[in-house]
Scaffold this motif. Structure first.
Motif: not given
Length: 385
Positions: A59-68, A105-124
């Motif tokens: 059973v997949v537990k979805m992370e609902s109610g987050a601020s993204v 990402i800030v979860t419903k419980s208030g925990k904060k997650y971040f990704s690293e800063f990444v560039p925008v890639k072009d695509n042929p």
């Protein structure tokens, strides 16, 4: 003597067993899992948030109610709205290739997650999606290239859709009525006496997404050119029984994103025997603000999407004869026979008639007569006539 020896061996074996205590400590709440690509351009973006589970829990537990939010290094931010539990959406984005972005990402419980800063890639663009009939089925190939030799790392996903038909057409229907407290069954033509079959349960379509991780690189080639087999349809598959279509989506990757997906591919697809590579730790580019050592599963990548759709008709193939294993039963056309033998089956056509009535009829399993048990009778908007 043999009994004594057997008892001695049992004592020896069981006395050598010691309880193993794993040093691995499981996260009770499950690790945060971030899935999806930030799509730059006309395509919208959907990011899926969930929690990892134990192997014995499907059973997949979805992370609902987050601020993204998607945040740029220029302090601009773009909000992703939750469209259903765990799925966060934003429309078209026009991101600058001169800037970098991260996911917040800030979860419903208030925990904060971040990704690293990444560039925008072009695509042929995708040059072509081709197919070839082989001895055991149909092999599909992806072809692409970058004249600027900048992309190098690629990721593909696809949706495949196919039209299929019921094994049998249904011209008849069972009517049920209540007479003096007793159920009475009668047989009639579906269209009020007009002899025609019900097309709404005969013509159907089914769509499935790709399941494996499809990646490729031209890093060892002098030119940024890709030509790879990416999907195989075995002989007599129902996918090619009438008409088939596949829509391929192409993303460009950074080297780090490619390495992450390659490791995930090895972990999920190549661990079937003792000779396969052993699973390795997946280290993405997400972290928890309060504890950077916490495991977060996922890798943020930003690129535009290029797509290519093709169709394959059954008439383009020779001797492709998909057949469902189906059987018909002959049932007498009277209420008791229908109640005993016909309930649970769907009537198809007349078996025997007299000058004035139907004596008996044929009926089959629902999956063989009603295609909606395995698909939808709503034709996709992109489907060719």
């Amino acid at each position: 003597m043999r009994t004594i020896l057997f008892c001695f061996l049992c004592l020896f074996v069981f006395s050598c067993k010691e309880k193993y205590v794993s040093p691995y400590v499981s996260n009770i709440d499950g690790y945060l899992v971030v899935e999806g690509n930030i799509n730059n351009g006309k395509d919208s973006t959907v990011i899926k948030l969930s929690r990892s589970t134990r192997l014995d829990n499907d059973v997949v537990k979805m992370e609902s109610g987050a601020s993204v939010k998607l945040e740029g290094d220029d302090k601009m931010s773009y909000i992703l709205n939750e469209i259903r539990p765990g799925f966060y959406h934003i429309g078209q984005l026009s991101l600058s290739e001169a800037k970098k972005y991260r996911l917040s990402i800030v979860t419903k419980s208030g925990k904060k997650y971040f990704s690293e800063f990444v560039p925008v890639k072009d695509n042929p663009a995708i040059d072509s999606v081709q197919w070839k009939v082989e001895k055991s089925g149909v092999q599909l190939y992806i072809n692409t290239h970058d004249d600027l030799n900048k992309t190098k790392y690629y990721h593909w996903e696809f949706d495949e859709t196919w039209e299929f038909h019921s094994t049998y057409k249904s011209f008849l229907q069972i009517n049920e009525s209540l007479i003096q407290g007793k159920k009475v069954y009668t047989l009639d033509y579906r269209n009020l006496g007009y002899y025609s079959f019900d097309s709404s349960i005969y013509y159907c379509w089914r769509t499935e997404p790709s399941k494996n991780i499809l990646i490729g690189t031209s890093i060892n080639l002098s030119n940024d050119v890709i030509s790879l087999p990416f999907h195989f349809i075995p002989n007599d598959s129902w996918k090619l029984g009438v008409r088939y279509s596949i829509n391929v989506k192409q993303y460009s990757l950074s080297k780090s994103a490619y390495d992450y997906l390659l490791k995930m591919k090895k972990n999920t697809e190549s661990t079937g025997s003792i000779f396969d590579a052993q699973p390795s730790e997946l280290k993405g580019n997400f972290y928890a603000e309060s504890d950077k050592s916490e495991t977060v599963i996922g890798f943020l990548n930003i690129s535009n999407i290029k797509t290519k759709r093709i169709f394959i008709d059954n008439t383009q193939l020779s001797n492709w004869r998909y057949r469902e294993t189906c059987f018909l039963s002959e049932i007498k056309n009277d209420s008791d026979s229908i109640r005993i033998s016909g309930i649970g089956l769907i009537p198809t056509d007349v078996a025997k008639t007299s000058a004035t009535s139907i004596i008996s009829y044929y009926a089959g399993e629902p999956k063989c007569v009603d295609c909606t048990f395995r698909g939808t009778n709503i034709k996709p908007a992109f489907w060719k006539k």
